[in-house]
Design a protein around this motif. Structure first.
Motif, short mmCIF file in Angstrom:
data_model
loop_
_atom_site.label_atom_id
_atom_site.label_comp_id
_atom_site.label_asym_id
_atom_site.label_seq_id
_atom_site.Cartn_x
_atom_site.Cartn_y
_atom_site.Cartn_z
N SER A 122 11.43 11.25 -7.02
CA SER A 122 11.37 10.15 -6.08
C SER A 122 12.63 9.29 -6.26
CB SER A 122 10.09 9.36 -6.37
OG SER A 122 9.98 8.25 -5.54
N ALA A 289 6.34 2.29 -4.88
CA ALA A 289 5.57 2.61 -3.67
C ALA A 289 4.86 3.96 -3.85
CB ALA A 289 6.48 2.63 -2.44
N PHE A 290 5.54 4.91 -4.48
CA PHE A 290 4.92 6.22 -4.69
C PHE A 290 3.83 6.20 -5.77
CE2 PHE A 290 8.29 7.76 -1.99
CZ PHE A 290 7.63 8.75 -1.27
N ARG A 292 1.43 4.15 -5.71
CA ARG A 292 0.23 3.98 -4.90
C ARG A 292 -0.26 5.33 -4.39
NH1 ARG A 292 2.44 0.03 -1.87
NH2 ARG A 292 1.69 -1.75 -3.03
N ALA A 293 0.69 6.17 -3.98
CA ALA A 293 0.33 7.50 -3.46
C ALA A 293 -0.27 8.36 -4.57
CB ALA A 293 1.56 8.16 -2.87
N VAL A 308 8.38 13.94 -2.76
CA VAL A 308 8.18 12.90 -1.74
C VAL A 308 7.85 13.47 -0.37
CG1 VAL A 308 9.57 11.16 -2.91
CG2 VAL A 308 10.67 12.74 -1.31
N TYR A 315 0.20 6.78 2.60
CA TYR A 315 -0.21 6.65 1.19
C TYR A 315 0.68 5.67 0.42
CZ TYR A 315 -3.59 10.46 1.27
OH TYR A 315 -4.70 11.22 1.52
N LEU A 316 1.85 5.33 0.97
CA LEU A 316 2.78 4.44 0.27
C LEU A 316 2.45 2.97 0.49
CD1 LEU A 316 6.18 6.12 1.17
CD2 LEU A 316 4.67 6.61 -0.73
N SER A 317 1.71 2.69 1.54
CA SER A 317 1.52 1.30 1.96
C SER A 317 0.28 0.68 1.35
CB SER A 317 1.43 1.24 3.49
OG SER A 317 1.13 -0.06 3.90
#
Ligand code: NDP
Length: 329
Positions: A122, A289-290, A292-293, A308, A315-317
Motif C-alpha cells: 500500500s 485508510a487501508f 479500515r479495509a 490495494v 472499504y477505505l471510508s
C-alpha cells in the motif's frame, strides 16, 4: 462504536507518520509502537504512546486488530512481514516492486493459515498509483500509460551517494522532464528512454579535503542509480543541506492516453497527480485508510494477502455505504 485498535511495527519516518495519521480518524486508536530498539530510548511524536519490544507483540494478539508494518522494504519487511502475518491483520507499504509477487506468496500463505487479512504494497507507488493505472487501463484498453516521479527526494539514491568515499551527507531529487510530460499530454504516445523521462539533481556535503571532481565522476557514472540519467551534482555546506533540503517532499503523475472510435477517432487523457509535501505523512495516511479495509474484511470472514487493487474503495471510508451513495455517487 468500537474503535479499530492499531499497533505500529517499526518507528522510523513512516511509523511516526502513522501515529499522526491515526489521530485524524475517530474510528481508530493506537495501542502502541513496537521496536527493535530499547523502548525506553524511543521518544514518540505525541505524548502517552506505549512503546513495546517486538517480542511483546506475540502476547498482544487479543489487544490489537491491525498491525501497520513500517519497517524498511529492503531488509526489514521480508522478515517482519511474514512473522506478523501469522499473528495479526496487517497493512504495509512494501515497495520493492520486482519482489512483490514472492512477498505476496509468503504473506498469503501465513495469512491464510492464521485466518488474517494482510494488505501489502500500500502507499502511493505502489498503492494509489497502482489503482489509478488499473482504472485507466481497464477503461482505455487501447493506449499507453506513463508514470513520472518527482520532483522529490529519493531515499535510495540519497543513500547511494552517501556510500561514495569522501561524502558526508547528501540528498537526491528525482525530477520529471517537462518536455516528456508535455509530449504525453499532447497525445503523441512517445517511446521514452529512462534519460528522456527523468533527471537527477544531487546536493552533496563532502568531508574536508575530499576530491570533489572524483566524487562527481563516481556519482554520475554509478550503474543502476545515475549512469542512465542526466545528473547534476551541487556541492553545498552542511548548514545549507539542513536549511534548504531537510524535508521529504515527493509526488508524481500517472497519465494514460487512449483512443476510442473506428471511423472517427477520439483521444482521451486520464491524469492522476500527487504533489506531496511529506512523503511519509501521505504514505502513512494511505496505509491508515487501508487499515479500515483489513479490519472490515477480516470481520466478514475474509483471510489471505491482498494488494490495494483487490479491495473495493468503499472499504477505505469511515462512512457507511448509504452515506457514500448520498454524498459521493
Ligand atoms: P526509516 O529508515 O525511517 O525506518 C525504517 C526502520 O528503521 C524503522 O522501522 C525502525 O525500526 C528503524 N529506524 C528508524 N529510525 C531509526 C533510528 N534513528 N535508529 C535506529 N533505527 C531506526 O524508513 P521510512 O520509515 O522512511 O520508510 C519505511 C519504508 O516505507 C521504506 O523502506 C519504503 O520502502 C516504504 N515506503 C513506501 C512507499 C509507498 O508508496 N509504497 C512510500 C514511502 C516509503 P525499529 O523501530 O524497529 O528500530
Amino acid at each position: 462504536m468500537n474503535k479499530i485498535r492499531i499497533g505500529i511495527v517499526g518507528y522510523g519516518n513512516l511509523g511516526q507518520s502513522v501515529e499522526l495519521g491515526i489521530r485524524q480518524n475517530e474510528d481508530m486508536e493506537l495501542v502502541g509502537v513496537f521496536t527493535r530498539r530499547d523502548p525506553s530510548t524511543i521518544k514518540t511524536v505525541t505524548k502517552g504512546v506505549n512503546v513495546f519490544t517486538m517480542d511483546e507483540a506475540k502476547q498482544m494478539t487479543d489487544q490489537i486488530d491491525v498491525m501497520v508494518l513500517c519497517g524498511g522494504s529492503m531488509s526489514d519487511m521480508p522478515v517482519q512481514g511474514p512473522e506478523f502475518a501469522g499473528l495479526f491483520n496487517t497493512v504495509d507499504g512494501y515497495d520493492t516492486h520486482a519482489k512483490i509477487p514472492e512477498y505476496f506468496a509468503v504473506m498469503n500463505k501465513n495469512a491464510l493459515e492464521a485466518k488474517k487479512v494482510c494488505i501489502i504494497a500500500s502507499g502511493w507507488d505502489p498503492g494509489m498509483f497502482s489503482i489509478n493505472r488499473l482504472y485507466a487501463e481497464a477503461i482505455l484498453p487501447e493506449g499507453n500509460t506513463y508514470t513520472f516521479w518527482g520532483k522529490g527526494i529519493s531515499q535510495g539514491h540519497s543513500d547511494a551517494i552517501r556510500r561514495v568515499k569522501g561524502v558526508k551527507d547528501a540528498k537526491q531529487y528525482t525530477i520529471p522532464k517537462e518536455s516528456a510530460i508535455e509530449a504525453v499530454r499532447r497525445g503523441e504516445m512517445p517511446e521514452l528512454t529512462t534519460r528522456e523521462k527523468h533527471g537527477r539533481e544531487c546536493f552533496v556535503v563532502v568531508e574536508e579535503g575530499a576530491d570533489k571532481a572524483q566524487i562527481e565522476h563516481e556519482i554520475k557514472t554509478m550503474p543502476n542509480y545515475f549512469a542512465d540519467y542526466d545528473t547534476e551534482v551541487h556541492f553545498i555546506t552542511e548548514e545549507e543541506l539542513e536549511k534548504n533540503h531537510h524535508g521529504l517532499p515527493h509526488g508524481g503523475l500517472v497519465i494514460r492516453h487512449g483512443r476510442t472510435g473506428l471511423n472517427e477517432e477520439h483521444n482521451h487523457v486520464i491524469e492522476y497527480r500527487l504533489d506531496l509535501d511529506s512523503n511519509p505523512n501521505f504514505t502513512a495516511n494511505v496505509l491508515v485508510a487501508f487499515v479500515r479495509a483489513a479490519y472490515r474484511l477480516n470481520q466478514e470472514g475474509v483471510s489471505g494477502a491482498k494488494t490495494v487493487i483487490d479491495i473495493a474503495p468503499a472499504y477505505l471510508s469511515s462512512k457507511s455505504a448509504e452515506e457514500l451513495r448520498k454524498s459521493l455517487i
